[in-house]
Scaffold this active site. Structure first.
Site, PDB file in Angstrom:
ATOM      1  N   GLY A  89     -21.545  20.190  12.372  1.00 29.77           N
ATOM      2  CA  GLY A  89     -21.048  18.811  12.375  1.00 29.77           C
ATOM      3  C   GLY A  89     -19.542  18.845  12.192  1.00 29.77           C
ATOM      4  NE  ARG A  92     -10.727  22.140  11.442  1.00 27.10           N
ATOM      5  CZ  ARG A  92      -9.752  22.987  11.684  1.00 27.10           C
ATOM      6  NH1 ARG A  92      -8.654  22.920  10.971  1.00 27.10           N
ATOM      7  NH2 ARG A  92      -9.864  23.889  12.619  1.00 27.10           N
ATOM      8  CE  LYS A 112      -9.769  21.373  15.671  1.00 26.08           C
ATOM      9  NZ  LYS A 112      -9.809  22.125  16.922  1.00 26.08           N
ATOM     10  CG  ASP A 124      -9.216  22.233   3.427  1.00 24.47           C
ATOM     11  OD1 ASP A 124      -9.650  22.169   4.596  1.00 24.47           O
ATOM     12  OD2 ASP A 124      -8.125  22.757   3.126  1.00 24.47           O
ATOM     13  N   GLY A 125     -11.642  20.047   5.005  1.00 20.81           N
ATOM     14  CA  GLY A 125     -11.494  18.950   5.964  1.00 20.81           C
ATOM     15  C   GLY A 125     -10.098  18.852   6.560  1.00 20.81           C
ATOM     16  NE  ARG A 175     -10.877  17.880  20.025  1.00 25.00           N
ATOM     17  CZ  ARG A 175     -11.495  18.940  19.512  1.00 25.00           C
ATOM     18  NH1 ARG A 175     -10.986  20.148  19.667  1.00 25.00           N
ATOM     19  NH2 ARG A 175     -12.599  18.804  18.841  1.00 25.00           N
ATOM     20  CG  ASP A 251     -20.082  25.477  17.106  1.00 23.53           C
ATOM     21  OD1 ASP A 251     -20.601  26.572  17.394  1.00 23.53           O
ATOM     22  OD2 ASP A 251     -19.089  25.371  16.371  1.00 23.53           O
ATOM     23  CG  ASN A 252     -16.239  26.068  19.177  1.00 23.63           C
ATOM     24  OD1 ASN A 252     -16.262  24.987  18.604  1.00 23.63           O
ATOM     25  ND2 ASN A 252     -15.901  27.190  18.562  1.00 23.63           N
ATOM     26  CG  ASP A 261     -13.402  23.010  18.790  1.00 20.60           C
ATOM     27  OD1 ASP A 261     -12.631  22.025  18.727  1.00 20.60           O
ATOM     28  OD2 ASP A 261     -14.461  23.064  18.168  1.00 20.60           O
TER      29      ASP A 261
HETATM   30  P1  AMP Z   1     -14.562  25.819  14.656  1.00 16.08           P
HETATM   31  O1  AMP Z   1     -14.758  27.299  14.499  1.00 16.08           O
HETATM   32  O2  AMP Z   1     -13.147  25.368  14.434  1.00 16.08           O
HETATM   33  O3  AMP Z   1     -15.128  25.303  15.912  1.00 16.08           O
HETATM   34  O4  AMP Z   1     -15.370  25.159  13.457  1.00 16.08           O
HETATM   35  C1  AMP Z   1     -16.711  25.422  13.179  1.00 16.08           C
HETATM   36  C2  AMP Z   1     -17.239  24.433  12.184  1.00 16.08           C
HETATM   37  O5  AMP Z   1     -16.519  24.529  10.947  1.00 16.08           O
HETATM   38  C3  AMP Z   1     -17.139  22.991  12.603  1.00 16.08           C
HETATM   39  O6  AMP Z   1     -18.249  22.346  12.124  1.00 16.08           O
HETATM   40  C4  AMP Z   1     -15.884  22.520  11.917  1.00 16.08           C
HETATM   41  O7  AMP Z   1     -15.867  21.131  11.728  1.00 16.08           O
HETATM   42  C5  AMP Z   1     -15.974  23.266  10.595  1.00 16.08           C
HETATM   43  N1  AMP Z   1     -14.663  23.445   9.980  1.00 16.08           N
HETATM   44  C6  AMP Z   1     -13.640  24.198  10.439  1.00 16.08           C
HETATM   45  N2  AMP Z   1     -12.587  24.130   9.605  1.00 16.08           N
HETATM   46  C7  AMP Z   1     -12.924  23.302   8.601  1.00 16.08           C
HETATM   47  C8  AMP Z   1     -12.260  22.826   7.426  1.00 16.08           C
HETATM   48  N3  AMP Z   1     -11.020  23.190   7.105  1.00 16.08           N
HETATM   49  N4  AMP Z   1     -12.939  21.980   6.620  1.00 16.08           N
HETATM   50  C9  AMP Z   1     -14.192  21.612   6.911  1.00 16.08           C
HETATM   51  N5  AMP Z   1     -14.878  22.022   7.997  1.00 16.08           N
HETATM   52  C10 AMP Z   1     -14.249  22.858   8.830  1.00 16.08           C
HETATM   53 MG    MG Z   2     -15.571  23.860  16.899  1.00 16.22          MG
END
Ligand code: AMP
Ligand code: MG
Length: 485
Positions: A89, A92, A112, A124-125, A175, A251-252, A261
């Protein structure tokens, strides 16, 4: 906000069952500062910020105030990350809604780095400035290269540091995407234990992206085929310009066919099929030459998620999806071959072609040739100059390629020319990207803005931007890129 800046927001996504999203507000940001606004993109999608002060723009693109009808929500999804299934989900990210452009397109607008959401898990979002600027620059580069991609409308620095390996300046990216529906969104729907959720998501996605499938008897099956075709086209484009996504988790991967992403992604300088940049990709799962196979694997996850909608007899359903997924390699190989022919100035097909292409690639690999520049050098009428090209192995190849081109000229009766917009002159080389991001982290955006100008006409030979065409010196070479999440 005067005239709402041209935003016309709707949120059809929240008509899906509640499990698919969670309303959530962005964190207030006390001192946001605009780093960049994408004026060209704003204009293209019918937005007008000319009456806004820079200060007001900072508040808009950090979420302190939002246009009418924006009601931010995080999307739920799942994904296979490096092969392992996980519930994810937006941890962030927050969608504002869908902006309807003057041309009638429906585009998600998404933050984002705007703070935690119910899906943040341990994160930390937030987002750091460097990775958000990387996404900005590379997504714009992809757009100008003519490759399907999400785009970046703005980056704001928040003034609040974020803790990663060290403290880094925080930022929020805005984005634009034709949607954020991922293969992982379907995987999420499939594990909800209610086939109606899956059906609702499929119907929604078809209506939004592929309305011409609405009359199909087996919509799910045709949908898989279309998404597969979109992904094949996308990966062929990535391979054409030497792009390595780095984290091709399900998910990407969008079902729209847009690249999404931008994490540890990078463009290859020296040609090697096993090139990997991402620091987290220790086994080379997402290496340059693995990208087609991974895309096929991801599409098969989409197909498995959709099994219950394909046929009530699950054995039959499995056979039906197998037929589709098995066609991936042939379709991909044929499109890849066509693309490589175009890179070598060949428009017709000949049994010699595969041999000519593979001999060149092997030569490039063995001689550490620069992927981008080798093709540019071949586009000159004269035989390429330079030490690397004086080897017998290259000269032999060159003679056979010339013969092959002559053959084509004789057959077609036309003079030979290279198709436009196939071989880029400028790609955002990793050492240039890193240099720009490193100065930006210290508050100096000169290199970033200059790089942004350089990537805007990637197929044009412009003296002013010659330094961007040079491969890195051994000292400047960047071997690893980081997600920086
Ligand atoms: P990503 O590898 O950037 O596609 O992220 C994979 C998952 O990790 C997704 O669900 C993102 O929303 C979550 N995510 C990445 N970075 C953060 C962050 N700093 N805080 C919370 N969730 C994150
Ligand atoms: Mg992603």
């Amino acid at each position: 906000m005067k005239k709402n800046c041209g935003f016309h927001l709707e949120t059809t996504y929240t008509q899906l069952p509640g499990a698919f999203y969670a309303y959530c507000d962005p964190l207030p940001i006390s001192t946001p500062e605009m780093v960049i606004l994408n004026a060209d993109l704003a204009k293209t999608i019918g937005l007008d910020f000319s009456h806004m002060t820079v200060n007001a723009l900072g508040h808009l693109f950090s979420g302190n105030y939002l246009p009418d009808k924006a009601r931010t929500f995080a999307q739920a999804y799942a994904g296979h990350q490096f092969g392992h299934f996980t519930l994810l989900g937006d941890g962030r990210a927050l969608v504002w809604g869908e902006h309807i452009t003057p041309k009638g397109e429906r585009l998600d607008i998404q933050f984002k780095g705007s703070g935690p959401t119910p899906y943040s898990r341990r994160g930390d979002g937030k987002a750091a400035l460097g990775p958000m600027l990387r996404e900005y620059i590379i997504s714009e580069a992809m757009y100008y290269l003519g490759i399907a991609t999400t785009r970046s409308l703005a980056v704001v620095s928040t003034g609040h540091p974020v803790m990663r390996e060290t403290l880094l300046p925080g930022a929020i990216l805005t984005r634009i995407a034709s949607s954020h529906i991922r293969v992982g969104t379907f995987e999420f729907a499939a594990v909800q234990g209610d086939i109606n959720f899956l059906q609702a998501l499929l119907d929604y996605t078809i209506k939004r992206h592929y309305p011409f499938l609405e009359k199909e008897k087996n919509k799910a099956l045709r949908f898989i085929e279309i998404v597969m075709e979109k992904q094949i086209n996308l990966i062929v484009d990535w391979m054409r310009v030497g792009f390595i996504h780095g984290v091709m988790n399900t998910d990407n991967m969008t079902v729209s066919g847009e690249t999404i992403d931008y994490g540890p992604c990078a463009f290859m300088d020296t040609y090697h099929p096993h090139t990997v940049f991402s620091s987290i990709d220790r086994t080379g799962r997402y290496a340059y030459s693995n990208q087609p196979k991974i895309a096929q694997w991801n599409i098969s996850r989409l197909a498995i998620a959709l099994l219950p909608l394909i046929h009530h007899d699950q054995h039959k359903a499995r056979d039906m999806i197998k037929d589709i997924i098995d066609r991936f390699a042939d379709i991909y190989n044929q499109k890849w071959l066509e693309m490589m022919r175009a890179k070598l100035g060949l428009s017709q097909s000949h049994p010699m072609d595969e041999q000519i292409i593979s001999t060149l690639l092997t030569w490039m690999e063995e001689n550490y040739a620069d992927y981008t520049n080798t093709f540019i050098d071949l586009m000159n009428d004269e035989k390429p100059q330079g030490k690397i090209y004086r080897q017998k192995s290259f000269e032999d190849w060159y003679v056979s390629w010339k013969k092959r081109r002559d053959l084509e000229g004789n057959l077609s009766g036309h003079s030979l020319s290279f198709k436009k917009n196939i071989n880029p002159i400028i790609i955002p080389r990793n050492h240039k990207v890193e240099e720009a991001l490193s100065s930006a982290n210290h508050g100096d955006f000169k290199d970033f803005y200059a790089l942004l100008e350089a990537i805007k006409s990637p197929y044009e030979d412009r003296d002013l931007f010659e330094s961007y065409t040079l491969p890195p010196t051994p000292n400047a070479r960047v071997y690893q890129t980081f997600c920086g999440t």
